[in-house]
Motif scaffolding. Structure first.
Motif, PDB file in Angstrom:
ATOM      1  N   THR A 257       4.792  12.680  77.564  1.00 23.59           N
ATOM      2  CA  THR A 257       4.782  12.967  76.439  1.00 23.59           C
ATOM      3  C   THR A 257       3.464  12.247  75.642  1.00 23.59           C
ATOM      4  O   THR A 257       2.842  11.592  76.170  1.00 23.59           O
ATOM      5  CB  THR A 257       5.913  12.082  75.690  1.00 23.59           C
ATOM      6  OG1 THR A 257       5.951  10.729  75.897  1.00 23.59           O
ATOM      7  CG2 THR A 257       7.290  12.587  76.337  1.00 23.59           C
ATOM      8  N   ASN A 258       3.387  12.944  74.513  1.00 23.21           N
ATOM      9  CA  ASN A 258       2.186  12.608  73.689  1.00 23.21           C
ATOM     10  C   ASN A 258       2.322  12.844  72.260  1.00 23.21           C
ATOM     11  O   ASN A 258       3.192  13.670  72.118  1.00 23.21           O
ATOM     12  CB  ASN A 258       0.913  13.507  74.204  1.00 23.21           C
ATOM     13  CG  ASN A 258      -0.440  12.665  73.934  1.00 23.21           C
ATOM     14  OD1 ASN A 258      -0.358  11.809  73.216  1.00 23.21           O
ATOM     15  ND2 ASN A 258      -1.438  13.279  74.524  1.00 23.21           N
ATOM     16  N   LYS A 259       1.739  12.172  71.433  1.00 26.65           N
ATOM     17  CA  LYS A 259       1.839  12.507  69.985  1.00 26.65           C
ATOM     18  C   LYS A 259       0.141  12.311  69.421  1.00 26.65           C
ATOM     19  O   LYS A 259      -0.517  11.665  70.272  1.00 26.65           O
ATOM     20  CB  LYS A 259       2.726  11.506  69.189  1.00 26.65           C
ATOM     21  CG  LYS A 259       2.555  10.075  69.485  1.00 26.65           C
ATOM     22  CD  LYS A 259       3.546   9.299  68.801  1.00 26.65           C
ATOM     23  CE  LYS A 259       3.059   7.885  68.905  1.00 26.65           C
ATOM     24  NZ  LYS A 259       4.128   6.928  68.328  1.00 26.65           N
ATOM     25  N   ALA A 260      -0.009  12.384  68.193  1.00 23.93           N
ATOM     26  CA  ALA A 260      -1.216  12.435  67.514  1.00 23.93           C
ATOM     27  C   ALA A 260      -0.983  12.000  66.151  1.00 23.93           C
ATOM     28  O   ALA A 260      -0.018  12.171  65.597  1.00 23.93           O
ATOM     29  CB  ALA A 260      -1.872  13.644  67.622  1.00 23.93           C
ATOM     30  N   ASN A 261      -2.102  11.326  65.606  1.00 19.66           N
ATOM     31  CA  ASN A 261      -2.038  10.756  64.314  1.00 19.66           C
ATOM     32  C   ASN A 261      -3.530  11.438  63.767  1.00 19.66           C
ATOM     33  O   ASN A 261      -4.549  11.615  64.385  1.00 19.66           O
ATOM     34  CB  ASN A 261      -2.362   9.295  64.080  1.00 19.66           C
ATOM     35  CG  ASN A 261      -1.272   8.464  64.589  1.00 19.66           C
ATOM     36  OD1 ASN A 261      -0.177   9.064  64.207  1.00 19.66           O
ATOM     37  ND2 ASN A 261      -1.537   7.498  65.205  1.00 19.66           N
ATOM     38  N   ILE A 262      -3.177  12.466  62.791  1.00 21.94           N
ATOM     39  CA  ILE A 262      -4.376  13.282  62.227  1.00 21.94           C
ATOM     40  C   ILE A 262      -4.779  12.815  60.842  1.00 21.94           C
ATOM     41  O   ILE A 262      -4.070  12.386  59.660  1.00 21.94           O
ATOM     42  CB  ILE A 262      -4.035  14.756  62.126  1.00 21.94           C
ATOM     43  CG1 ILE A 262      -3.373  15.276  63.412  1.00 21.94           C
ATOM     44  CG2 ILE A 262      -5.192  15.300  61.346  1.00 21.94           C
ATOM     45  CD1 ILE A 262      -2.810  16.724  62.988  1.00 21.94           C
ATOM     46  N   TYR A 263      -6.152  12.338  60.944  1.00 23.74           N
ATOM     47  CA  TYR A 263      -6.667  12.027  59.779  1.00 23.74           C
ATOM     48  C   TYR A 263      -7.673  12.782  58.675  1.00 23.74           C
ATOM     49  O   TYR A 263      -8.331  13.395  59.423  1.00 23.74           O
ATOM     50  CB  TYR A 263      -7.658  10.622  59.946  1.00 23.74           C
ATOM     51  CG  TYR A 263      -6.653   9.453  60.699  1.00 23.74           C
ATOM     52  CD1 TYR A 263      -6.269   8.327  59.937  1.00 23.74           C
ATOM     53  CD2 TYR A 263      -6.570   9.359  62.031  1.00 23.74           C
ATOM     54  CE1 TYR A 263      -5.714   7.331  60.582  1.00 23.74           C
ATOM     55  CE2 TYR A 263      -5.801   8.384  62.570  1.00 23.74           C
ATOM     56  CZ  TYR A 263      -5.340   7.397  61.777  1.00 23.74           C
ATOM     57  OH  TYR A 263      -4.632   6.376  62.473  1.00 23.74           O
TER      58      TYR A 263
ATOM     59  N   LEU B 181       1.386  12.115  61.096  1.00 18.53           N
ATOM     60  CA  LEU B 181       1.930  11.907  62.357  1.00 18.53           C
ATOM     61  C   LEU B 181       2.660  13.117  62.726  1.00 18.53           C
ATOM     62  O   LEU B 181       3.510  13.759  62.388  1.00 18.53           O
ATOM     63  CB  LEU B 181       2.982  10.571  62.333  1.00 18.53           C
ATOM     64  CG  LEU B 181       2.527   9.437  61.642  1.00 18.53           C
ATOM     65  CD1 LEU B 181       3.525   8.498  61.877  1.00 18.53           C
ATOM     66  CD2 LEU B 181       1.306   9.019  62.470  1.00 18.53           C
ATOM     67  N   THR B 182       2.178  13.571  64.187  1.00 16.37           N
ATOM     68  CA  THR B 182       2.848  14.709  64.729  1.00 16.37           C
ATOM     69  C   THR B 182       4.151  14.510  65.519  1.00 16.37           C
ATOM     70  O   THR B 182       4.313  13.340  65.824  1.00 16.37           O
ATOM     71  CB  THR B 182       1.666  15.492  65.731  1.00 16.37           C
ATOM     72  OG1 THR B 182       1.537  14.561  66.569  1.00 16.37           O
ATOM     73  CG2 THR B 182       0.454  15.681  64.874  1.00 16.37           C
ATOM     74  N   ASN B 183       4.977  15.628  65.930  1.00 13.58           N
ATOM     75  CA  ASN B 183       5.875  15.127  66.524  1.00 13.58           C
ATOM     76  C   ASN B 183       5.508  14.761  68.139  1.00 13.58           C
ATOM     77  O   ASN B 183       4.446  15.407  68.250  1.00 13.58           O
ATOM     78  CB  ASN B 183       6.918  16.457  66.548  1.00 13.58           C
ATOM     79  CG  ASN B 183       7.369  16.900  65.394  1.00 13.58           C
ATOM     80  OD1 ASN B 183       7.586  15.674  64.235  1.00 13.58           O
ATOM     81  ND2 ASN B 183       7.421  18.223  65.087  1.00 13.58           N
TER      82      ASN B 183
END
Length: 66
Positions: free
Chosen positions: A11-17, A25-27
């Motif tokens: 699993t992975n997720k990301a924080n977009i600035y 915050l992505t799902n």
């Protein structure tokens, strides 16, 4: 990745600035490695040219015409 085996899941997720705002915050995304993308009898050099060898800055890949 060479360490993945068929059946592995991750699993992975990301924080977009954007600028100085709080991150978006992505799902969480889940992926399962189900099969390799390969053909056992595929000969790369039969279909493609890769040059120059050795290379420094630019690698050219072209198809061979038949």
């Amino acid at each position: 990745m060479p360490t993945l085996n068929v059946g592995d899941a991750f699993t992975n997720k990301a924080n977009i600035y954007f600028d100085y705002n709080f991150p978006i915050l992505t799902n969480k995304a889940a992926s399962t490695f189900t099969a390799t993308l390969e053909t056992p009898d595929f000969e790369f050099s039969k279909y493609f040219n890769v040059y120059p060898n050795p290379m420094k800055d630019i690698l050219n890949i072209s198809t061979k015409s038949y």
